[in-house]
Write a protein that holds these residues in place. Sequence first.
Motif, PDB file in Angstrom:
ATOM      1  N   GLU A  79      -0.836  51.000   7.430  1.00 59.58           N
ATOM      2  CA  GLU A  79      -1.080  50.953   5.988  1.00 59.58           C
ATOM      3  C   GLU A  79      -0.048  51.713   5.170  1.00 59.58           C
ATOM      4  OE1 GLU A  79      -3.416  49.072   4.506  1.00 59.58           O
ATOM      5  OE2 GLU A  79      -4.016  48.342   6.484  1.00 59.58           O
ATOM      6  N   TYR A  80       0.478  52.792   5.729  1.00 55.71           N
ATOM      7  CA  TYR A  80       1.374  53.681   4.968  1.00 55.71           C
ATOM      8  C   TYR A  80       2.537  54.138   5.844  1.00 55.71           C
ATOM      9  CZ  TYR A  80      -2.863  53.916   2.158  1.00 55.71           C
ATOM     10  OH  TYR A  80      -3.967  53.589   1.429  1.00 55.71           O
ATOM     11  N   ALA A  81       3.415  53.211   6.190  1.00 55.69           N
ATOM     12  CA  ALA A  81       4.558  53.559   7.050  1.00 55.69           C
ATOM     13  C   ALA A  81       5.348  54.708   6.438  1.00 55.69           C
ATOM     14  CB  ALA A  81       5.438  52.339   7.234  1.00 55.69           C
ATOM     15  N   PRO A  82       5.779  55.679   7.210  1.00 60.17           N
ATOM     16  CA  PRO A  82       5.768  55.759   8.666  1.00 60.17           C
ATOM     17  C   PRO A  82       4.473  56.324   9.240  1.00 60.17           C
ATOM     18  CG  PRO A  82       6.930  57.659   7.845  1.00 60.17           C
ATOM     19  CD  PRO A  82       6.522  56.826   6.642  1.00 60.17           C
ATOM     20  N   GLY A  83       3.476  56.562   8.387  1.00 60.59           N
ATOM     21  CA  GLY A  83       2.198  57.072   8.871  1.00 60.59           C
ATOM     22  C   GLY A  83       2.118  58.581   8.801  1.00 60.59           C
ATOM     23  N   ILE A  84       1.097  59.101   9.442  1.00 56.82           N
ATOM     24  CA  ILE A  84       0.865  60.549   9.459  1.00 56.82           C
ATOM     25  C   ILE A  84       1.873  61.226  10.377  1.00 56.82           C
ATOM     26  CG2 ILE A  84      -0.887  60.407  11.281  1.00 56.82           C
ATOM     27  CD1 ILE A  84      -1.548  62.751   8.562  1.00 56.82           C
ATOM     28  N   ILE A  85       2.386  62.356   9.936  1.00 56.44           N
ATOM     29  CA  ILE A  85       3.258  63.175  10.777  1.00 56.44           C
ATOM     30  C   ILE A  85       2.762  64.606  10.638  1.00 56.44           C
ATOM     31  CG2 ILE A  85       5.605  64.036  11.159  1.00 56.44           C
ATOM     32  CD1 ILE A  85       6.604  61.376   9.952  1.00 56.44           C
ATOM     33  N   GLY A  86       2.438  65.233  11.746  1.00 52.98           N
ATOM     34  CA  GLY A  86       1.970  66.616  11.717  1.00 52.98           C
ATOM     35  C   GLY A  86       0.482  66.732  11.965  1.00 52.98           C
ATOM     36  N   PRO A  87      -0.110  67.851  11.519  1.00 57.28           N
ATOM     37  CA  PRO A  87      -1.522  68.107  11.803  1.00 57.28           C
ATOM     38  C   PRO A  87      -2.445  67.306  10.881  1.00 57.28           C
ATOM     39  CG  PRO A  87      -0.623  69.879  10.487  1.00 57.28           C
ATOM     40  CD  PRO A  87       0.523  68.961  10.814  1.00 57.28           C
ATOM     41  N   ASP A  97     -28.120  59.564  17.318  1.00 53.70           N
ATOM     42  CA  ASP A  97     -27.813  58.609  18.381  1.00 53.70           C
ATOM     43  C   ASP A  97     -26.447  58.883  19.013  1.00 53.70           C
ATOM     44  OD1 ASP A  97     -30.231  57.187  17.965  1.00 53.70           O
ATOM     45  OD2 ASP A  97     -29.310  56.177  16.240  1.00 53.70           O
ATOM     46  N   LEU A  98     -25.882  60.052  18.700  1.00 55.88           N
ATOM     47  CA  LEU A  98     -24.597  60.515  19.233  1.00 55.88           C
ATOM     48  C   LEU A  98     -23.418  59.644  18.809  1.00 55.88           C
ATOM     49  CD1 LEU A  98     -25.664  61.691  22.805  1.00 55.88           C
ATOM     50  CD2 LEU A  98     -25.522  63.024  20.689  1.00 55.88           C
ATOM     51  N   GLU A  99     -23.534  59.053  17.625  1.00 53.26           N
ATOM     52  CA  GLU A  99     -22.406  58.325  17.044  1.00 53.26           C
ATOM     53  C   GLU A  99     -21.588  59.303  16.217  1.00 53.26           C
ATOM     54  OE1 GLU A  99     -21.518  55.145  17.622  1.00 53.26           O
ATOM     55  OE2 GLU A  99     -23.165  55.126  19.058  1.00 53.26           O
ATOM     56  N   LEU A 100     -20.272  59.170  16.273  1.00 54.44           N
ATOM     57  CA  LEU A 100     -19.375  60.025  15.493  1.00 54.44           C
ATOM     58  C   LEU A 100     -19.005  59.287  14.212  1.00 54.44           C
ATOM     59  CD1 LEU A 100     -17.037  61.144  18.416  1.00 54.44           C
ATOM     60  CD2 LEU A 100     -19.116  62.236  17.601  1.00 54.44           C
ATOM     61  N   VAL A 101     -19.259  59.923  13.083  1.00 56.27           N
ATOM     62  CA  VAL A 101     -18.999  59.307  11.787  1.00 56.27           C
ATOM     63  C   VAL A 101     -18.017  60.198  11.019  1.00 56.27           C
ATOM     64  CG1 VAL A 101     -20.011  58.522   9.615  1.00 56.27           C
ATOM     65  CG2 VAL A 101     -21.315  58.314  11.756  1.00 56.27           C
ATOM     66  N   VAL A 102     -16.849  59.647  10.705  1.00 57.39           N
ATOM     67  CA  VAL A 102     -15.855  60.384   9.927  1.00 57.39           C
ATOM     68  C   VAL A 102     -16.181  60.198   8.447  1.00 57.39           C
ATOM     69  CG1 VAL A 102     -13.399  60.601   9.352  1.00 57.39           C
ATOM     70  CG2 VAL A 102     -14.093  60.073  11.709  1.00 57.39           C
ATOM     71  N   TYR A 103     -16.316  61.297   7.716  1.00 58.71           N
ATOM     72  CA  TYR A 103     -16.597  61.202   6.285  1.00 58.71           C
ATOM     73  C   TYR A 103     -15.422  61.663   5.426  1.00 58.71           C
ATOM     74  CZ  TYR A 103     -17.594  66.211   6.507  1.00 58.71           C
ATOM     75  OH  TYR A 103     -17.501  67.563   6.709  1.00 58.71           O
ATOM     76  N   ASP A 104     -14.422  62.297   6.046  1.00 62.07           N
ATOM     77  CA  ASP A 104     -13.266  62.748   5.283  1.00 62.07           C
ATOM     78  C   ASP A 104     -12.112  63.016   6.240  1.00 62.07           C
ATOM     79  OD1 ASP A 104     -11.763  63.461   3.072  1.00 62.07           O
ATOM     80  OD2 ASP A 104     -12.749  65.387   2.756  1.00 62.07           O
ATOM     81  N   VAL A 105     -10.908  62.974   5.686  1.00 70.61           N
ATOM     82  CA  VAL A 105      -9.708  63.288   6.455  1.00 70.61           C
ATOM     83  C   VAL A 105      -8.992  64.426   5.750  1.00 70.61           C
ATOM     84  CG1 VAL A 105      -7.462  62.439   7.247  1.00 70.61           C
ATOM     85  CG2 VAL A 105      -9.449  60.919   7.296  1.00 70.61           C
ATOM     86  N   SER A 106      -8.618  65.441   6.504  1.00 72.31           N
ATOM     87  CA  SER A 106      -7.824  66.523   5.959  1.00 72.31           C
ATOM     88  C   SER A 106      -6.426  66.403   6.543  1.00 72.31           C
ATOM     89  CB  SER A 106      -8.444  67.880   6.342  1.00 72.31           C
ATOM     90  OG  SER A 106      -7.631  68.929   5.873  1.00 72.31           O
ATOM     91  N   LEU A 107      -5.422  66.377   5.695  1.00 70.91           N
ATOM     92  CA  LEU A 107      -4.053  66.225   6.170  1.00 70.91           C
ATOM     93  C   LEU A 107      -3.447  67.583   6.519  1.00 70.91           C
ATOM     94  CD1 LEU A 107      -2.928  63.400   3.764  1.00 70.91           C
ATOM     95  CD2 LEU A 107      -3.877  63.240   6.065  1.00 70.91           C
ATOM     96  N   ARG A 108      -4.265  68.370   7.164  1.00 67.01           N
ATOM     97  CA  ARG A 108      -3.907  69.679   7.715  1.00 67.01           C
ATOM     98  C   ARG A 108      -5.041  70.061   8.658  1.00 67.01           C
ATOM     99  NH1 ARG A 108      -7.069  73.557   5.228  1.00 67.01           N
ATOM    100  NH2 ARG A 108      -8.182  72.809   3.414  1.00 67.01           N
ATOM    101  N   VAL A 109      -4.920  71.135   9.372  1.00 61.76           N
ATOM    102  CA  VAL A 109      -6.030  71.637  10.169  1.00 61.76           C
ATOM    103  C   VAL A 109      -6.715  72.712   9.320  1.00 61.76           C
ATOM    104  CG1 VAL A 109      -6.659  72.919  12.250  1.00 61.76           C
ATOM    105  CG2 VAL A 109      -4.969  71.091  12.384  1.00 61.76           C
ATOM    106  N   PRO A 110      -7.929  72.413   8.805  1.00 61.77           N
ATOM    107  CA  PRO A 110      -8.542  73.290   7.817  1.00 61.77           C
ATOM    108  C   PRO A 110      -9.089  74.588   8.353  1.00 61.77           C
ATOM    109  CG  PRO A 110      -9.972  71.447   8.284  1.00 61.77           C
ATOM    110  CD  PRO A 110      -8.705  71.221   9.044  1.00 61.77           C
ATOM    111  N   GLY A 111      -9.360  74.673   9.629  1.00 56.28           N
ATOM    112  CA  GLY A 111      -9.976  75.896  10.152  1.00 56.28           C
ATOM    113  C   GLY A 111      -9.239  76.402  11.365  1.00 56.28           C
ATOM    114  N   ASN A 112      -9.965  76.961  12.270  1.00 57.36           N
ATOM    115  CA  ASN A 112      -9.392  77.562  13.467  1.00 57.36           C
ATOM    116  C   ASN A 112      -9.422  76.546  14.605  1.00 57.36           C
ATOM    117  OD1 ASN A 112      -8.732  79.084  15.667  1.00 57.36           O
ATOM    118  ND2 ASN A 112     -10.524  80.393  15.584  1.00 57.36           N
ATOM    119  N   PRO A 113      -8.292  76.020  15.026  1.00 54.69           N
ATOM    120  CA  PRO A 113      -8.280  74.978  16.055  1.00 54.69           C
ATOM    121  C   PRO A 113      -8.481  75.519  17.464  1.00 54.69           C
ATOM    122  CG  PRO A 113      -6.045  75.451  15.426  1.00 54.69           C
ATOM    123  CD  PRO A 113      -6.947  76.287  14.542  1.00 54.69           C
ATOM    124  N   ILE A 114      -8.543  76.794  17.637  1.00 54.10           N
ATOM    125  CA  ILE A 114      -8.631  77.343  19.002  1.00 54.10           C
ATOM    126  C   ILE A 114     -10.027  77.840  19.273  1.00 54.10           C
ATOM    127  CG2 ILE A 114      -7.717  79.076  20.559  1.00 54.10           C
ATOM    128  CD1 ILE A 114      -5.135  78.944  18.962  1.00 54.10           C
TER     129      ILE A 114
END
Length: 114
Positions: A79-87, A97-114
């Motif tokens: 949709e948006y070449a070249p696409g996402i680059i980075g975190p 029912d253990l379905e994963l539903v994405v409600y938003d995208v953050s174009l960074r890592v908002p919290g602690n990834p570790i």
Amino acid sequence: MNFNYFYTPISKQVDFIGIERRLQTNVHDFNALPAKQQLDINVDLQNIEVGHTPASIRESLLEKVIKMGDKFVSAAKKEYAPGIIGPFSLQSVITKDLELVVYDVSLRVPGNPI
């Protein structure tokens, strides 16, 4: 839950780097109380994001999490070449029912990834 990834066109690989959950002022603690106690407490509830905490997920759901990151990178390229680059982070909920539903995208890592 926030599912955190990193993509680079150098390796053409989506790296899954971790999971974390939001912490919101007193809402989390209030929701942990039984309903009867919630009704007896007169407290001004606040839902202000104040931090993040590391989290894990059932091993049986991990493959879905990894595929979600791959699909997002593919869709962004299309949709948006070249696409996402980075975190980036797919902010999600898990249904009963253990379905994963994405409600938003953050174009960074908002919290602690570790």
